[in-house]
Design a protein around this motif. Structure first.
Motif, PDB file in Angstrom:
ATOM      1  N   SER A  16     -59.034  28.597  46.047  1.00 32.19           N
ATOM      2  CA  SER A  16     -58.733  27.417  46.836  1.00 32.19           C
ATOM      3  C   SER A  16     -57.361  27.556  47.461  1.00 32.19           C
ATOM      4  CB  SER A  16     -58.783  26.182  45.924  1.00 32.19           C
ATOM      5  OG  SER A  16     -57.851  26.318  44.883  1.00 32.19           O
ATOM      6  N   ALA A  19     -51.330  26.521  45.302  1.00 32.82           N
ATOM      7  CA  ALA A  19     -50.643  25.362  44.746  1.00 32.82           C
ATOM      8  C   ALA A  19     -49.139  25.495  44.852  1.00 32.82           C
ATOM      9  CB  ALA A  19     -51.035  25.177  43.284  1.00 32.82           C
ATOM     10  N   SER A  79     -49.712  24.469  35.293  1.00 31.79           N
ATOM     11  CA  SER A  79     -50.468  23.375  35.913  1.00 31.79           C
ATOM     12  C   SER A  79     -50.631  23.666  37.394  1.00 31.79           C
ATOM     13  CB  SER A  79     -49.745  22.035  35.705  1.00 31.79           C
ATOM     14  OG  SER A  79     -48.425  22.117  36.234  1.00 31.79           O
ATOM     15  N   SER A  81     -53.952  25.205  40.222  1.00 31.56           N
ATOM     16  CA  SER A  81     -55.331  25.675  40.337  1.00 31.56           C
ATOM     17  C   SER A  81     -55.407  27.177  40.473  1.00 31.56           C
ATOM     18  CB  SER A  81     -56.001  25.022  41.546  1.00 31.56           C
ATOM     19  OG  SER A  81     -55.305  25.358  42.752  1.00 31.56           O
ATOM     20  N   GLN A  84     -55.587  30.775  36.096  1.00 33.64           N
ATOM     21  CA  GLN A  84     -56.705  30.651  35.178  1.00 33.64           C
ATOM     22  C   GLN A  84     -56.283  31.260  33.836  1.00 33.64           C
ATOM     23  OE1 GLN A  84     -59.447  29.035  36.209  1.00 33.64           O
ATOM     24  NE2 GLN A  84     -58.541  28.820  38.248  1.00 33.64           N
TER      25      GLN A  84
END
Length: 589
Positions: A16, A19, A79, A81, A84
């Motif tokens: 995505s 961040a 924190s 996205s 992982q």
């Protein structure tokens, strides 16, 4: 720990939006956004602007816009996205700047981002050990920068095995399948008892930081290139080569370019090895290869590939087995080798500076002890400037064509001082002087194809073989040349096949009269005189008819022959040659 990794990686490729703050495209000095991976020039005549982009130098980052990752022993917290976390495996999937701190006892950080992504990993007090994989594994991205935060101390280590279950061939503590740059001003200690220290399957660039690498295989290893500049300090103990660049698919790649930094290497193999060309613009180099010149008679190191903590210098008298592939050179290039400036202290079991093509020395300070040749080029060896102190060598300068145009060279050799031979020398490719290991010297062409041309500089040779051995032609047109040869064996001050001419410069030679050759042609006076056997330390002095001393010299070896030439010596004129306290009248030819 690794059972879930492959499945997780497969699901990470569709990332995505990032961040954290991504690295923005950076313009190079020429205004291009091109990364260093596309700059693969094939000749050793480049500049920093060709080798490094602005992005390679940039170690700054915005903490407030970065993603923070805290390692907590057996896992991590973050924190964002793009991070992982699966146990002690942390996978970065998005373009961003990641600030990493803390400890992983047995884990790894994986980069698996889109192939357009550029990631910056800031190590700020990191300690990561991975028992059977790479602590940092760069699987997919466009480019990754690892920045050592200012004042930080970081350690990465492997536990002694690489068992990661994909087809990457992972074999190092930092393993990258993409372009990799390391920079910053912190420190990084790398320990790799089962493989290499840092590996990039593309370009490996270092522009800042302090590094200590201890590895069983290569210290630094890259497929396309190793490029180093900036205020870096690099200390490598390697069971194979210290720095190794080689590309088996493209002969133009696998080059080494260094323009600054302090590099200290102790390697069981080569100090620095380039499968293509090598260019050194500046830097401070301390290189011990193959245990040093003391091991010049060993076919290979008895500790080849072992972890350095178990290593000692190999015993030349020991049975080392049949590891004839070991090369133990200081600097080695398959293509051209160019040195412009720098400080070099090289102690090598094999050639200290070697190329399979041509070599050019434009400056620098060299202290060399070699178990084989001090400087060797298969084609042309050119010295334009620099200071060389060669304390030990089999042959000092060896090439098909030798050109000395400047500089100050002082050398001691157990065979020829300068040797121009007609072919490619295979000596040392198996770790030292082939003739001492049951092989021949390996010259493949006619023995009369070589040439030696001396047009400037200062050259002082103390040889146990021939002072100058031109398997072809010798031309001296300038410079200051002093040859001190022995009286034993079939040796000569000058040894040439075709011709030896002197048209300028100063030449002083002493040695054996047994195989004596004089210049075959001259445009200034030459004096060649057999004298009664003289002991080492006996002075030689030449004066004109008015008592003016033209040349004086005190050989360190015994001699029975004196050869003198200079612009002040006129053909047909008489002079007084004094050896010790005994004068005699001589006539210049």
């Amino acid at each position: 720990m690794f059972a879930l990794i492959l499945g997780m990686l497969a699901g990470c490729s569709g990332a995505s939006e990032p961040a954290g703050s991504a690295l923005s495209p950076a313009e190079s000095a020429s205004g291009s956004t091109e990364d260093s991976s596309t700059q693969t020039q094939t000749n050793a005549n480049q500049a920093d602007g060709d080798m490094f982009t602005e992005r390679d130098y940039r170690s700054e980052y915005d903490e407030s816009a970065s993603v923070r990752i805290e390692l907590t022993g057996d896992t991590a917290t973050a924190s964002a996205s793009g991070v992982q976390i699966s146990g002690s495996t942390i996978t970065l999937t998005e373009e961003a700047t990641y600030i990493i701190s803390g400890t992983l006892d047995d884990g790894m950080i994986i980069v698996n981002a889109p192939d357009t992504a550029k990631l910056q990993l800031v190590l700020d007090g990191v300690s990561i050990n991975s028992e059977n994989a790479a602590p940092i594994y760069i699987l997919e991205a466009d480019k990754v920068l690892i920045t050592l935060a200012d004042g930080s101390q970081n350690t990465l280590s492997n536990g002694g095995a690489f068992e990661f279950s994909d087809d990457s061939g992972m074999d190092s503590v930092i393993f990258s399948r993409q372009d990799l740059t390391l920079n910053g001003s912190g420190t990084l200690a790398v320990t790799s008892p089962a493989g290499s220290g840092i590996v990039s399957k593309d370009d490996l660039v270092i522009t800042g930081g302090t590094y200590t690498i201890t590895s069983a295989a290569h210290g630094l290893d890259a497929n396309d290139s190793i490029r180093i500049t900036g205020e870096i300090t690099l200390a490598v103990e390697a069971g194979k080569d210290g720095l190794h660049a080689e590309n088996n698919d493209d002969s133009a790649l696998g080059f080494v370019y260094i323009s600054n930094g302090s590099v200290n290497i102790e390697a069981e193999g080569d100090g620095i090895s380039a499968g293509a060309y090598m260019q050194i613009e500046n830097g401070d180099f301390q290189i011990l290869a193959g245990g040093g010149s003391v091991n010049g008679s060993s076919a290979s190191s008895d500790a080849w590939g072992s972890f350095p903590r178990d290593r000692g210098r190999s015993d030349p008298s020991a049975d080392t087995g049949d590891d004839s592939s070991t090369s133990m050179k200081g600097l080695k290039a398959t293509g051209n080798l160019l040195i412009s400036e720098g400080s070099f202290n090289i102690d090598s079991a094999d050639d200290s500076v070697h190329t399979n093509a041509s070599m050019t020395i434009n400056g620098g300070n060299f202290e060399i002890a070699s178990g084989d040749d001090a400087l060797h080029a298969d084609d042309t060896l050119t010295v334009n400037a620099g200071t060389m102190a060669i304390s030990e060598s089999y042959e000092g300068l060896e090439a098909l064509h030798i050109q000395v145009q400047g500089g100050e060279i002082t050398l001691t050799s157990s065979d020829d001082g300068l040797n121009a031979a007609g072919g490619r020398d295979s000596s040392g490719t198996s770790g030292g002087r082939d003739a001492r290991f049951g092989g021949g010297h390996g010259w493949s062409s006619s023995s009369s194809d070589g040439s030696i041309v001396i047009s400037g500089g200062t050259l002082r040779v103390t040889a146990s073989g021939d002072g100058i051995d031109a398997n072809g032609t010798l031309e001296i047109s300038g410079g200051y040349v002093v040859i001190t040869g022995p009286t034993q064996g079939d040796t000569a001050v000058l040894d040439y096949d075709t011709s030896a001419t002197i048209t300028g410069g100063v030449f002083i030679g002493t040695g054996s009269a047994r195989m004596a050759q004089n210049f075959s042609g001259a445009e200034q006076g030459v004096i060649s005189v057999r004298v009664d056997a003289q002991s080492a330390g006996t002075s030689v002095e030449l004066a004109d008819q008015n008592g003016n001393v033209l040349l004086s010299y005190t050989p360190e070896l015994s001699f029975g022959l004196v050869i003198l030439s200079s612009p002040d010596i006129l053909s047909g004129q008489s002079y007084t040659l004094t050896t010790g306290s005994t004068p005699q009248e001589v006539t210049a030819s």
